[in-house]
Scaffold this motif. Structure first.
Motif, PDB file in Angstrom:
ATOM      1  N   SER A  80       0.840  -1.201   0.000  1.00 17.79           N
ATOM      2  CA  SER A  80       0.000   0.000   0.000  1.00 17.79           C
ATOM      3  C   SER A  80       0.875   1.251   0.000  1.00 17.79           C
ATOM      4  CB  SER A  80      -0.885  -0.082   1.252  1.00 17.79           C
ATOM      5  OG  SER A  80      -1.433   1.143   1.608  1.00 17.79           O
ATOM      6  N   GLY A  81       0.310   2.366  -0.464  1.00 19.10           N
ATOM      7  CA  GLY A  81       1.087   3.611  -0.541  1.00 19.10           C
ATOM      8  C   GLY A  81       2.032   3.556  -1.735  1.00 19.10           C
ATOM      9  N   GLY A  82       3.158   4.251  -1.635  1.00 21.92           N
ATOM     10  CA  GLY A  82       4.117   4.266  -2.745  1.00 21.92           C
ATOM     11  C   GLY A  82       4.854   2.937  -2.851  1.00 21.92           C
ATOM     12  N   TYR A 123      -5.470  -1.462   0.233  1.00 26.92           N
ATOM     13  CA  TYR A 123      -6.764  -1.469   0.939  1.00 26.92           C
ATOM     14  C   TYR A 123      -7.945  -1.434  -0.044  1.00 26.92           C
ATOM     15  CZ  TYR A 123      -4.053  -0.614   5.172  1.00 26.92           C
ATOM     16  OH  TYR A 123      -3.170  -0.720   6.197  1.00 26.92           O
ATOM     17  N   ARG A 154      -3.687   4.081  -3.410  1.00 24.61           N
ATOM     18  CA  ARG A 154      -4.129   4.870  -2.258  1.00 24.61           C
ATOM     19  C   ARG A 154      -5.653   4.776  -2.271  1.00 24.61           C
ATOM     20  NH1 ARG A 154       0.963   7.176  -0.833  1.00 24.61           N
ATOM     21  NH2 ARG A 154       2.193   7.489  -2.701  1.00 24.61           N
ATOM     22  N   CYS A 155      -6.244   4.666  -1.117  1.00 24.42           N
ATOM     23  CA  CYS A 155      -7.674   4.338  -1.081  1.00 24.42           C
ATOM     24  C   CYS A 155      -8.403   5.219  -0.073  1.00 24.42           C
ATOM     25  CB  CYS A 155      -7.807   2.854  -0.696  1.00 24.42           C
ATOM     26  SG  CYS A 155      -9.487   2.358  -0.337  1.00 24.42           S
ATOM     27  N   PHE A 179     -10.953   3.664   2.680  1.00 23.38           N
ATOM     28  CA  PHE A 179     -10.445   3.021   3.892  1.00 23.38           C
ATOM     29  C   PHE A 179     -10.335   4.009   5.061  1.00 23.38           C
ATOM     30  CE2 PHE A 179      -7.533   0.337   6.442  1.00 23.38           C
ATOM     31  CZ  PHE A 179      -8.204  -0.863   6.337  1.00 23.38           C
ATOM     32  N   PHE A 180     -10.385   5.304   4.750  1.00 23.77           N
ATOM     33  CA  PHE A 180     -10.374   6.307   5.824  1.00 23.77           C
ATOM     34  C   PHE A 180     -11.700   6.283   6.598  1.00 23.77           C
ATOM     35  CE2 PHE A 180      -6.940   8.026   3.273  1.00 23.77           C
ATOM     36  CZ  PHE A 180      -6.063   8.517   4.223  1.00 23.77           C
ATOM     37  N   GLY A 233       4.057   2.590   4.070  1.00 21.88           N
ATOM     38  CA  GLY A 233       4.596   3.657   4.905  1.00 21.88           C
ATOM     39  C   GLY A 233       3.692   3.942   6.087  1.00 21.88           C
ATOM     40  N   ASP A 234       3.892   5.100   6.697  1.00 20.58           N
ATOM     41  CA  ASP A 234       3.176   5.384   7.945  1.00 20.58           C
ATOM     42  C   ASP A 234       1.668   5.505   7.738  1.00 20.58           C
ATOM     43  OD1 ASP A 234       3.521   7.899   6.660  1.00 20.58           O
ATOM     44  OD2 ASP A 234       3.026   8.859   8.562  1.00 20.58           O
ATOM     45  N   GLY A 235       1.229   5.957   6.563  1.00 23.01           N
ATOM     46  CA  GLY A 235      -0.211   6.033   6.290  1.00 23.01           C
ATOM     47  C   GLY A 235      -0.819   4.639   6.312  1.00 23.01           C
ATOM     48  N   THR A 236      -0.130   3.715   5.678  1.00 18.21           N
ATOM     49  CA  THR A 236      -0.573   2.318   5.654  1.00 18.21           C
ATOM     50  C   THR A 236      -0.683   1.781   7.084  1.00 18.21           C
ATOM     51  OG1 THR A 236       0.478   2.020   3.524  1.00 18.21           O
ATOM     52  CG2 THR A 236       0.110   0.031   4.820  1.00 18.21           C
ATOM     53  N   LYS A 295      -1.177   3.577   9.842  1.00 19.22           N
ATOM     54  CA  LYS A 295      -2.305   4.237  10.542  1.00 19.22           C
ATOM     55  C   LYS A 295      -3.606   3.514  10.203  1.00 19.22           C
ATOM     56  CE  LYS A 295      -0.444   8.869  10.694  1.00 19.22           C
ATOM     57  NZ  LYS A 295      -0.183   9.895   9.690  1.00 19.22           N
ATOM     58  N   GLY A 296      -3.768   3.204   8.921  1.00 22.24           N
ATOM     59  CA  GLY A 296      -4.969   2.486   8.479  1.00 22.24           C
ATOM     60  C   GLY A 296      -5.062   1.133   9.159  1.00 22.24           C
ATOM     61  N   THR A 319       9.280   1.833   2.048  1.00 21.71           N
ATOM     62  CA  THR A 319       9.280   3.197   1.508  1.00 21.71           C
ATOM     63  C   THR A 319      10.711   3.589   1.158  1.00 21.71           C
ATOM     64  OG1 THR A 319       9.103   5.534   2.132  1.00 21.71           O
ATOM     65  CG2 THR A 319       9.059   3.979   3.927  1.00 21.71           C
TER      66      THR A 319
HETATM   67  P1  ATP Z   1       4.259   6.426   1.345  1.00 23.02           P
HETATM   68  O1  ATP Z   1       5.230   6.682   2.469  1.00 23.02           O
HETATM   69  O2  ATP Z   1       4.866   5.792   0.180  1.00 23.02           O
HETATM   70  O3  ATP Z   1       3.400   7.629   0.999  1.00 23.02           O
HETATM   71  P2  ATP Z   1       2.071   5.496   2.924  1.00 23.02           P
HETATM   72  O4  ATP Z   1       1.697   4.140   3.421  1.00 23.02           O
HETATM   73  O5  ATP Z   1       2.399   6.518   3.963  1.00 23.02           O
HETATM   74  O6  ATP Z   1       3.244   5.292   1.899  1.00 23.02           O
HETATM   75  P3  ATP Z   1      -0.431   6.806   2.302  1.00 23.02           P
HETATM   76  O7  ATP Z   1      -0.991   7.218   0.988  1.00 23.02           O
HETATM   77  O8  ATP Z   1      -0.248   7.823   3.351  1.00 23.02           O
HETATM   78  O9  ATP Z   1       0.927   6.030   1.958  1.00 23.02           O
HETATM   79  O10 ATP Z   1      -1.385   5.653   2.921  1.00 23.02           O
HETATM   80  C1  ATP Z   1      -1.744   4.522   2.158  1.00 23.02           C
HETATM   81  C2  ATP Z   1      -3.204   4.205   2.370  1.00 23.02           C
HETATM   82  O11 ATP Z   1      -3.397   3.858   3.746  1.00 23.02           O
HETATM   83  C3  ATP Z   1      -4.175   5.346   2.126  1.00 23.02           C
HETATM   84  O12 ATP Z   1      -4.482   5.514   0.763  1.00 23.02           O
HETATM   85  C4  ATP Z   1      -5.377   4.898   2.937  1.00 23.02           C
HETATM   86  O13 ATP Z   1      -6.114   3.927   2.245  1.00 23.02           O
HETATM   87  C5  ATP Z   1      -4.709   4.251   4.151  1.00 23.02           C
HETATM   88  N1  ATP Z   1      -4.636   5.204   5.270  1.00 23.02           N
HETATM   89  C6  ATP Z   1      -3.704   6.168   5.471  1.00 23.02           C
HETATM   90  N2  ATP Z   1      -3.953   6.876   6.597  1.00 23.02           N
HETATM   91  C7  ATP Z   1      -5.086   6.343   7.118  1.00 23.02           C
HETATM   92  C8  ATP Z   1      -5.898   6.640   8.261  1.00 23.02           C
HETATM   93  N3  ATP Z   1      -5.574   7.628   9.108  1.00 23.02           N
HETATM   94  N4  ATP Z   1      -6.998   5.881   8.471  1.00 23.02           N
HETATM   95  C9  ATP Z   1      -7.333   4.891   7.625  1.00 23.02           C
HETATM   96  N5  ATP Z   1      -6.633   4.573   6.527  1.00 23.02           N
HETATM   97  C10 ATP Z   1      -5.529   5.274   6.262  1.00 23.02           C
END
Ligand code: ATP
Length: 327
Positions: free
Chosen positions: A12-14, A44, A75-76, A79-80, A105-108, A110-111, A129
């Motif tokens: 997920s993410g990049g 997601y 990116r989805c 899922f938020f 990454g960290d967004g993944t 958090k989800g 990442t």
């Molecule tokens: P990169 O570091 O490459 O950007 P990443 O994992 O941080 O990777 P994000 O786009 O921030 O990439 O997150 C990936 C996906 O995780 C999002 O598109 C979303 O589906 C999910 N996500 C991120 N933050 C949250 C959150 N707070 N709650 C629920 N889902 C989340």
């Protein structure tokens, strides 16, 4: 006795080179211990839409050396929201999946954390990442490959800069973190490295370029992280050209080539270790909702809530070293 029977993995993410090596390690470790392993396509988004397939050892043959991710990534937005996560959980239930490994990454993370709390599904995160900007690990899957790609490109740029006595301003990836810039700059003997972690006065660089010119040092490379407060390579070039119009100044933005390509040995080894450890953690019922990283060459488990984007301070001594070594 394993605490899980059916596990799933998603990216997920990049994307980051080495994700495939991690997927391979997860599938093969799971199969070895007689677990069913499912691959979720498109992160997601695929989880919500039920794009889930059973994987076996053969389905991950010949991928350890490939960049990108065979599971694709996305990116989805859905899922938020709770509804999206509920649909994702229903898909997991359909396949009786009782453990989830997310690479991103960290967004993944958090989800995954929110999801695991709401639906009581154990999640393990693996740091994937190129930016190496996550707390709780010395390395992330993809950083070593990306930085080596940047190094090879800057070496080539230096050849042409040398032939024409040019000033090159090279922009590398790193929106929030300057590790690719820092490491590639040191490894290529860059005269200056500009990073988001440290403000730089462009005037100081201009003064140094003039001093270099006076002592017949005419070839200069400035490596700029895309997230530097200067605004990137084009902005730096514009500011320099204003005061030094007689310099033969060129800009090169490396861009997405840094994301692709065959992962280095180091990224393959890190990804293999982390993938193997993630399955072990799920089987043992330990380290739920943790990110597995590597610190001092040992596996290191960080709760997902603490595996956040980190902007670590960079010791000023590094910058002094860069100037001395490029003198
Ligand atoms: P990169 O570091 O490459 O950007 P990443 O994992 O941080 O990777 P994000 O786009 O921030 O990439 O997150 C990936 C996906 O995780 C999002 O598109 C979303 O589906 C999910 N996500 C991120 N933050 C949250 C959150 N707070 N709650 C629920 N889902 C989340």
């Amino acid at each position: 006795m394993s605490k899980v029977k059916n596990i799933a993995v998603l990216t997920s993410g990049g994307d980051a080179p080495g994700m495939n090596a991690a997927i391979r390690a997860i599938v093969r470790t799971g199969n070895y211990f007689q677990l069913n392993v499912y691959g979720v396509m498109y992160g997601y988004r695929g989880l919500i839409n039920g794009e889930i397939m059973k994987m076996d050892s053969r389905s991950v043959a010949n991928i350890i050396q490939r960049g990108g991710t065979i599971l694709k990534t996305a990116r989805c937005k859905e899922f938020f929201g709770y509804e999206g996560r509920q649909r994702a959980y229903e898909q997991l239930k359909k396949y009786q999946i009782d453990g989830l490994i997310v690479i991103g990454g960290d967004g993944t993370f958090k989800g995954a954390l929110t999801f695991s709390k709401e639906f009581d599904i154990p999640c393990i995160g693996l740091p994937g990442t190129i930016d190496k900007d996550i707390d709780g690990t010395d390395f992330t899957i993809g950083f070593d490959t990306a930085v080596n790609t940047a190094v090879r490109a800057i070496d080539k740029i230096r050849d042409t800069a040398e032939a024409h006595d040019r000033l090159f301003i090279v922009e590398v990836m790193g929106r929030d973190a300057g590790y690719i810039a820092l490491h590639s700059g040191i490894a290529t003997g860059a005269e200056h490295v500009l990073l988001p972690e440290r403000p730089t006065k462009i005037q100081d660089i201009i003064n140094e370029l003039q001093a270099n010119e006076r002592r017949k040092k005419l070839v200069n490379i400035i490596v700029v992280a895309e997230g530097d407060e200067s605004g990137g390579a084009n902005e730096v070039a514009r500011a320099i050209k204003e005061q030094l119009p007689h310099f033969d100044t060129r800009v090169c933005i490396l861009g997405h080539i840094q994301r692709g390509g065959s992962p280095t040995c180091m990224d393959r080894v890190i990804a293999s270790r982390l993938g193997y450890a993630a399955v072990q953690a799920l089987m043992e019922g330990k380290h739920h909702n943790c990110m597995i990283g590597i610190v001092n060459n040992q596996l290191h488990y960080t709760p997902l809530e603490k595996a956040v984007k980190a902007r670590q301070g960079i010791d000023p001594e590094w910058f002094q070293m860069i100037r001395i070594l490029a003198s």
